[in-house]
Design a protein around this motif. Structure first.
Motif, PDB file in Angstrom:
ATOM      1  N   GLY A 219     -12.255  23.791  14.308  1.00 53.65           N
ATOM      2  CA  GLY A 219     -13.209  23.493  13.294  1.00 53.65           C
ATOM      3  C   GLY A 219     -12.677  22.341  12.199  1.00 53.65           C
ATOM      4  N   VAL A 220     -11.479  22.415  12.118  1.00 49.84           N
ATOM      5  CA  VAL A 220     -10.847  21.425  11.165  1.00 49.84           C
ATOM      6  C   VAL A 220     -10.886  20.268  11.621  1.00 49.84           C
TER       7      VAL A 220
ATOM      8  N   LEU B 239      -8.042  25.773   3.646  1.00 50.68           N
ATOM      9  CA  LEU B 239      -8.932  24.642   2.910  1.00 50.68           C
ATOM     10  C   LEU B 239     -10.009  25.681   2.228  1.00 50.68           C
ATOM     11  N   ASP B 240     -10.563  26.578   2.876  1.00 52.82           N
ATOM     12  CA  ASP B 240     -11.570  27.318   2.395  1.00 52.82           C
ATOM     13  C   ASP B 240     -11.099  28.240   1.197  1.00 52.82           C
TER      14      ASP B 240
ATOM     15  N   GLY C 167     -14.363  23.279   3.925  1.00 48.04           N
ATOM     16  CA  GLY C 167     -13.844  21.880   4.767  1.00 48.04           C
ATOM     17  C   GLY C 167     -14.637  20.931   4.591  1.00 48.04           C
ATOM     18  N   PRO C 168     -15.886  20.941   4.860  1.00 47.25           N
ATOM     19  CA  PRO C 168     -16.797  19.589   4.709  1.00 47.25           C
ATOM     20  C   PRO C 168     -16.878  18.972   3.208  1.00 47.25           C
TER      21      PRO C 168
ATOM     22  N   SER D  10      -8.123  25.740  13.619  1.00 46.03           N
ATOM     23  CA  SER D  10      -9.530  26.418  13.459  1.00 46.03           C
ATOM     24  C   SER D  10      -9.440  26.925  11.829  1.00 46.03           C
ATOM     25  N   GLY D  11     -10.577  28.006  11.687  1.00 48.74           N
ATOM     26  CA  GLY D  11     -10.306  28.738  10.510  1.00 48.74           C
ATOM     27  C   GLY D  11      -8.972  29.454  10.277  1.00 48.74           C
TER      28      GLY D  11
ATOM     29  N   HIS E 251     -17.046  33.832  12.029  1.00 51.87           N
ATOM     30  CA  HIS E 251     -18.330  33.420  11.263  1.00 51.87           C
ATOM     31  C   HIS E 251     -19.380  33.025  12.142  1.00 51.87           C
TER      32      HIS E 251
ATOM     33  N   GLY F 157      -7.455  25.812   8.120  1.00 48.51           N
ATOM     34  CA  GLY F 157      -9.122  26.012   7.913  1.00 48.51           C
ATOM     35  C   GLY F 157      -9.240  26.927   6.680  1.00 48.51           C
TER      36      GLY F 157
ATOM     37  N   GLY G 183     -15.743  23.179  16.759  1.00 47.59           N
ATOM     38  CA  GLY G 183     -15.421  24.675  16.056  1.00 47.59           C
ATOM     39  C   GLY G 183     -15.785  25.663  17.207  1.00 47.59           C
ATOM     40  N   ASP G 184     -16.268  26.791  16.413  1.00 43.27           N
ATOM     41  CA  ASP G 184     -16.423  27.914  17.476  1.00 43.27           C
ATOM     42  C   ASP G 184     -17.977  27.681  18.050  1.00 43.27           C
TER      43      ASP G 184
ATOM     44  N   PRO H  99     -18.428  27.354   4.139  1.00 43.41           N
ATOM     45  CA  PRO H  99     -17.036  26.779   4.267  1.00 43.41           C
ATOM     46  C   PRO H  99     -16.851  25.791   3.348  1.00 43.41           C
TER      47      PRO H  99
ATOM     48  N   ALA I  32     -13.162  18.443  12.803  1.00 47.25           N
ATOM     49  CA  ALA I  32     -14.285  17.809  12.097  1.00 47.25           C
ATOM     50  C   ALA I  32     -14.092  16.865  11.279  1.00 47.25           C
ATOM     51  N   ASN I  33     -12.522  17.016  10.749  1.00 46.37           N
ATOM     52  CA  ASN I  33     -12.253  16.165   9.476  1.00 46.37           C
ATOM     53  C   ASN I  33     -11.884  14.525  10.082  1.00 46.37           C
TER      54      ASN I  33
ATOM     55  N   GLU J 135     -13.701  17.303   2.191  1.00 52.67           N
ATOM     56  CA  GLU J 135     -13.817  15.925   2.844  1.00 52.67           C
ATOM     57  C   GLU J 135     -14.538  14.914   1.936  1.00 52.67           C
TER      58      GLU J 135
HETATM   59  P1  AMP Z   1     -13.605  27.195  13.484  1.00 56.41           P
HETATM   60  O1  AMP Z   1     -12.865  28.638  13.164  1.00 56.41           O
HETATM   61  O2  AMP Z   1     -12.733  26.570  14.745  1.00 56.41           O
HETATM   62  O3  AMP Z   1     -14.880  27.402  13.602  1.00 56.41           O
HETATM   63  O4  AMP Z   1     -13.190  26.450  12.297  1.00 56.41           O
HETATM   64  C1  AMP Z   1     -13.717  26.665  11.013  1.00 56.41           C
HETATM   65  C2  AMP Z   1     -12.961  25.945   9.913  1.00 56.41           C
HETATM   66  O5  AMP Z   1     -13.016  24.530  10.019  1.00 56.41           O
HETATM   67  C3  AMP Z   1     -13.333  26.435   8.593  1.00 56.41           C
HETATM   68  O6  AMP Z   1     -12.192  26.843   7.947  1.00 56.41           O
HETATM   69  C4  AMP Z   1     -13.821  25.057   8.032  1.00 56.41           C
HETATM   70  O7  AMP Z   1     -13.512  24.948   6.632  1.00 56.41           O
HETATM   71  C5  AMP Z   1     -13.177  23.952   8.641  1.00 56.41           C
HETATM   72  N1  AMP Z   1     -13.982  22.804   8.792  1.00 56.41           N
HETATM   73  C6  AMP Z   1     -15.283  22.499   9.026  1.00 56.41           C
HETATM   74  N2  AMP Z   1     -15.430  21.173   8.823  1.00 56.41           N
HETATM   75  C7  AMP Z   1     -14.137  20.631   8.183  1.00 56.41           C
HETATM   76  C8  AMP Z   1     -14.043  19.386   7.671  1.00 56.41           C
HETATM   77  N3  AMP Z   1     -14.852  18.348   7.580  1.00 56.41           N
HETATM   78  N4  AMP Z   1     -12.886  19.268   7.065  1.00 56.41           N
HETATM   79  C9  AMP Z   1     -12.037  20.014   7.124  1.00 56.41           C
HETATM   80  N5  AMP Z   1     -12.251  21.550   7.653  1.00 56.41           N
HETATM   81  C10 AMP Z   1     -13.344  21.547   8.014  1.00 56.41           C
END
Ligand code: AMP
Ligand code: MG
Length: 325
Positions: free
Chosen positions: A253-254, A160-161, A174-175, A131-132, A11, A157, A284-285, A172, A256-257, A178
């Motif tokens: 990205g996860v 969660l999505d 995730g946030p 990650s996602g 993304h 990720g 994250g990416d 997304p 971030a939680n 949270e």
């Molecule tokens: P990435 O692929 O590394 O960019 O990570 C993206 C993923 O991180 C997505 O699936 C988001 O839903 C997840 N994400 C981003 N922020 C959070 C958060 N605060 N808590 C849980 N998941 C998160």
């Protein structure tokens, strides 16, 4: 050496300019979003195509340099969504030909792992890559990364999505999960650790079903987090015990939680292992990872690949020889 990195496996479309002394001269990103939730690969690819030129020009402006100052172009060649990978490869190729630059493709997941060493003091950790699309517990053994445990279905990720989409949270999620979890109580969900591996699909289905039957979003968000994060922490703990390593770093990205970080931190403290997390902004990416991985590999002997550029949507971290450490 100055490297222009281009990220675009899913993304996020990102452009960064980094030098060999770890200075980040530019770091720009533009994320594909979708109100209904989920990623439509062709739409994400179109998004990347549409923003690429502007982001590249803006990155050069931010770095206050021109293409003449760039020594290397590094792009994310694997793994990821094929339509997105193709856009990025074509852009990197075009720029390399147009400006007569060296160009190489790097593995996006390995770039995430290297970012753990770039950003933290860890030397030889258990990498928690979440990650996602990916959830893997990894460590370096000899000249290969070894995957000790991983998801058997979807990444944390994406789980969660997917859950978020099922209860109407958009992408997304995730946030948002949270945030909502802060007001939730625990409801039991399936806990699926199989040996060293994890599975999330069934949990997502069950949580969405519970929502249909009236469970609140807050309780479900809280319970999704507690369940999935505890599963991950359990496998990481066993990887620590097995390898006798004394450090963990979490990436993706996860990460971030805050609740995930808290749980992993508690587990590491109990085992007297040091816990590190890549700064939020770089968990994250992003293209800084890609530029830095390019510099590592190019300095250790990879050659210009303009004639053989390719993509690989499925390349795993344990498919790649680690020759740059
Ligand atoms: P990435 O692929 O590394 O960019 O990570 C993206 C993923 O991180 C997505 O699936 C988001 O839903 C997840 N994400 C981003 N922020 C959070 C958060 N605060 N808590 C849980 N998941 C998160
Ligand atoms: Mg990623």
């Amino acid at each position: 050496m100055i490297c222009l990195g281009i990220e675009g496996t899913a993304h996020t479309f990102g452009v960064a300019i980094v030098d060999e002394n770890k200075n980040i001269l530019a770091d720009l990103r533009d994320g594909y979003t979708n109100e209904k939730g989920g990623i439509i690969p062709q739409d994400a690819a179109k998004h990347h195509h549409n923003v690429a030129d502007k982001l590249i020009n803006d990155a050069l402006k931010q770095a206050k340099i021109t293409f003449r100052d760039i020594d290397l172009i590094s792009f994310s060649r694997s793994p990821g969504l094929a339509p997105c990978l193709l856009v990025v490869k074509e852009k990197a190729k075009y720029l390399a030909l147009e400006h007569k630059k060296n160009v190489i493709g790097v593995n996006h997941c390995i770039a995430h792992l290297s970012s753990g060493l770039f950003w933290t003091k860890t030397r030889d950790p258990i990498y928690i890559f979440t990650s996602g699309a990916n959830t893997q517990i990894i460590a370096l053994e000899g000249n290969r990364f070894r995957i000790f445990g991983e998801t058997l279905d979807i990444g944390l990720g994406n789980a969660l999505d997917k859950f978020g989409r099922g209860i109407g949270l958009g992408f997304p999620s995730g946030p948002k999960i949270e945030e909502l979890s802060e007001k939730g109580k625990y409801i039991q969900l399936p806990y699926t650790v199989k040996g060293m591996d994890l599975a999330f699909s069934g949990i997502v289905t069950e949580a969405i079903n519970k929502h249909k039957k009236g469970a609140s979003k807050e309780d479900l968000c809280y319970s999704m987090q507690e369940t999935c994060f505890a599963m991950l922490a359990e496998v990481v703990e066993r990887a620590l015990a097995h390898t006798q390593k004394r450090e963990c770093v979490v990436i993706g990205g996860v990460a971030a939680n805050r609740r995930l970080l808290e749980m992993l931190n508690i587990m590491c403290n109990e085992r007297k292992a040091r816990f590190f997390a890549v700064p939020l902004k770089y968990a994250g990416d992003n293209a800084v990872n890609i530029a830095w991985q390019g510099i590592l590999e190019f300095k250790r002997g990879r050659k210009n690949e303009i004639k053989t550029l390719d993509i690989n949507p499925n390349e795993r971290v344990d498919d790649v020889d680690v020759f740059w450490t």
